[in-house]
Design a protein around this motif. Sequence first.
Motif, PDB file in Angstrom:
ATOM      1  N   UNK A  56       0.847  -1.034  -0.427  1.00 12.56           N
ATOM      2  CA  UNK A  56      -0.299   0.309  -0.235  1.00 12.56           C
ATOM      3  C   UNK A  56       0.925   1.213   0.157  1.00 12.56           C
ATOM      4  N   UNK A  57       2.134   1.330   0.499  1.00 12.66           N
ATOM      5  CA  UNK A  57       2.907   1.777   0.703  1.00 12.66           C
ATOM      6  C   UNK A  57       3.561   2.373  -1.234  1.00 12.66           C
ATOM      7  N   UNK A  58       3.757   1.805  -1.546  1.00 14.33           N
ATOM      8  CA  UNK A  58       4.276   1.570  -2.958  1.00 14.33           C
ATOM      9  C   UNK A  58       2.684   1.835  -4.062  1.00 14.33           C
ATOM     10  N   UNK A  59       1.634   1.447  -3.971  1.00 10.97           N
ATOM     11  CA  UNK A  59       0.502   2.337  -4.519  1.00 10.97           C
ATOM     12  C   UNK A  59       0.465   3.658  -4.347  1.00 10.97           C
ATOM     13  N   UNK A  60       1.107   3.998  -3.404  1.00 11.55           N
ATOM     14  CA  UNK A  60       0.524   5.371  -2.886  1.00 11.55           C
ATOM     15  C   UNK A  60       1.660   5.953  -3.763  1.00 11.55           C
ATOM     16  N   UNK A  61       2.446   5.685  -3.488  1.00 11.51           N
ATOM     17  CA  UNK A  61       3.872   6.495  -4.473  1.00 11.51           C
ATOM     18  C   UNK A  61       3.595   6.810  -5.100  1.00 11.51           C
ATOM     19  N   UNK A  62       2.860   5.124  -5.981  1.00  9.79           N
ATOM     20  CA  UNK A  62       2.622   4.768  -8.370  1.00  9.79           C
ATOM     21  C   UNK A  62       1.950   6.399  -7.893  1.00  9.79           C
ATOM     22  N   UNK A  63       0.140   6.473  -7.082  1.00  5.65           N
ATOM     23  CA  UNK A  63      -0.143   7.097  -7.438  1.00  5.65           C
ATOM     24  C   UNK A  63      -0.136   9.020  -7.075  1.00  5.65           C
ATOM     25  N   UNK A  64       1.026   8.935  -6.374  1.00  2.00           N
ATOM     26  CA  UNK A  64       1.516  10.125  -5.924  1.00  2.00           C
ATOM     27  C   UNK A  64       2.259  10.887  -6.936  1.00  2.00           C
ATOM     28  N   UNK A  65       2.331  12.039  -7.303  1.00  2.00           N
ATOM     29  CA  UNK A  65       2.526  13.295  -8.786  1.00  2.00           C
ATOM     30  C   UNK A  65       3.942  12.410  -9.221  1.00  2.00           C
ATOM     31  N   UNK A  66       4.801  12.623  -7.664  1.00  3.99           N
ATOM     32  CA  UNK A  66       6.538  11.275  -8.495  1.00  3.99           C
ATOM     33  C   UNK A  66       6.214  10.158  -9.211  1.00  3.99           C
ATOM     34  N   UNK A  67       5.397   9.618  -8.207  1.00  8.57           N
ATOM     35  CA  UNK A  67       5.245   8.599  -9.069  1.00  8.57           C
ATOM     36  C   UNK A  67       4.705   8.300 -10.620  1.00  8.57           C
ATOM     37  N   UNK A  68       3.869   9.100 -10.647  1.00 11.91           N
ATOM     38  CA  UNK A  68       2.428   8.866 -12.140  1.00 11.91           C
ATOM     39  C   UNK A  68       3.728   9.668 -12.857  1.00 11.91           C
ATOM     40  N   UNK A  69       4.905  11.142 -12.633  1.00 10.86           N
ATOM     41  CA  UNK A  69       5.869  11.550 -13.668  1.00 10.86           C
ATOM     42  C   UNK A  69       6.832  10.653 -14.316  1.00 10.86           C
ATOM     43  N   UNK A  96      11.998   4.756   3.097  1.00 10.07           N
ATOM     44  CA  UNK A  96      11.795   5.426   4.647  1.00 10.07           C
ATOM     45  C   UNK A  96      11.722   4.043   5.193  1.00 10.07           C
ATOM     46  N   UNK A  97      11.754   4.207   6.627  1.00 11.54           N
ATOM     47  CA  UNK A  97      11.734   3.217   7.333  1.00 11.54           C
ATOM     48  C   UNK A  97      10.720   2.651   7.274  1.00 11.54           C
ATOM     49  N   UNK A  98      10.723   1.185   7.676  1.00 13.33           N
ATOM     50  CA  UNK A  98       9.410   0.514   7.784  1.00 13.33           C
ATOM     51  C   UNK A  98       8.105   0.682   9.092  1.00 13.33           C
ATOM     52  N   UNK A  99       8.455   1.736  10.011  1.00 12.92           N
ATOM     53  CA  UNK A  99       7.460   2.041  10.595  1.00 12.92           C
ATOM     54  C   UNK A  99       7.067   3.425   9.936  1.00 12.92           C
ATOM     55  N   UNK A 100       7.353   4.262   8.802  1.00 10.41           N
ATOM     56  CA  UNK A 100       6.591   4.908   7.678  1.00 10.41           C
ATOM     57  C   UNK A 100       5.786   4.572   6.979  1.00 10.41           C
ATOM     58  N   UNK A 101       6.087   3.307   6.334  1.00 10.60           N
ATOM     59  CA  UNK A 101       5.710   2.965   5.427  1.00 10.60           C
ATOM     60  C   UNK A 101       4.672   2.084   5.694  1.00 10.60           C
ATOM     61  N   UNK A 103       2.431   3.513   8.068  1.00 14.67           N
ATOM     62  CA  UNK A 103       1.531   4.394   8.986  1.00 14.67           C
ATOM     63  C   UNK A 103       1.026   5.258   7.882  1.00 14.67           C
ATOM     64  N   UNK A 104       1.650   5.429   6.535  1.00 16.43           N
ATOM     65  CA  UNK A 104       1.267   5.140   5.201  1.00 16.43           C
ATOM     66  C   UNK A 104       0.413   4.240   4.430  1.00 16.43           C
ATOM     67  N   UNK A 105       0.608   2.926   4.721  1.00 12.46           N
ATOM     68  CA  UNK A 105      -0.176   1.897   4.038  1.00 12.46           C
ATOM     69  C   UNK A 105      -1.310   1.777   4.904  1.00 12.46           C
ATOM     70  N   UNK A 106      -1.167   2.185   6.455  1.00  8.84           N
ATOM     71  CA  UNK A 106      -2.120   1.733   7.258  1.00  8.84           C
ATOM     72  C   UNK A 106      -3.696   2.927   6.627  1.00  8.84           C
ATOM     73  N   UNK A 107      -2.782   4.372   6.414  1.00  6.26           N
ATOM     74  CA  UNK A 107      -4.248   5.545   6.046  1.00  6.26           C
ATOM     75  C   UNK A 107      -4.340   4.832   4.820  1.00  6.26           C
ATOM     76  N   UNK A 108      -3.537   4.541   3.669  1.00  5.47           N
ATOM     77  CA  UNK A 108      -4.222   4.152   2.168  1.00  5.47           C
ATOM     78  C   UNK A 108      -5.089   2.817   2.169  1.00  5.47           C
TER      79      UNK A 108
END
Length: 188
Positions: A56-69, A96-101, A103-108
Amino acid sequence: DWERYPKGRIEHGELLIEVKGLAVKVAIVPENFPKETLVTGSVFKLQVNQTELYPHFLLAYFLSKYGVGFRHRCLTNTLIGFVSKTDLYDIPIPLPGLSTQAQVSDLVSDALKRRSEASELIAAAESRLISALELDGLDLSPSKTYSRSFRELEAGRRLGAEYYMPCKARALEALAAMPHKLLSDHAP
């Protein structure tokens, strides 16, 4: 096709990335998705080593403006866009560290769950409204094709194709045929 094309079989938690055409869609196969589903060659499947990277972290990255770019930079061919598998693998991904990933994964995950719940609630509300208006027997399925004359567009003062869909015209006709006291019956 299930037996002939084993590479097309999806698994829960896999990332699906569109690689032909606009190449903008990215998704994760949800747990409640039918098990025996195949994808075509226009979709790349990616399994993530979950000890290093949360899907889900990777999904968020690919959907972000950077991943899309980065994915847009990989598009080749002027007629039908295409992103090669090697180009996808060359996209830099911040780790980033697994704890940050986490958190992002939980939000997504929470956002996807809420979106699914919202879709179910909207469908239930639409069903209740149709039932309350006694339009249950009305065919509201959209037509694959339809046409309108320029005069109709001019008279309607609207150019949006969705406005002129036959199923919407049928719904409007059925509502217009109802007694006008409908709203006054339910007034406080």
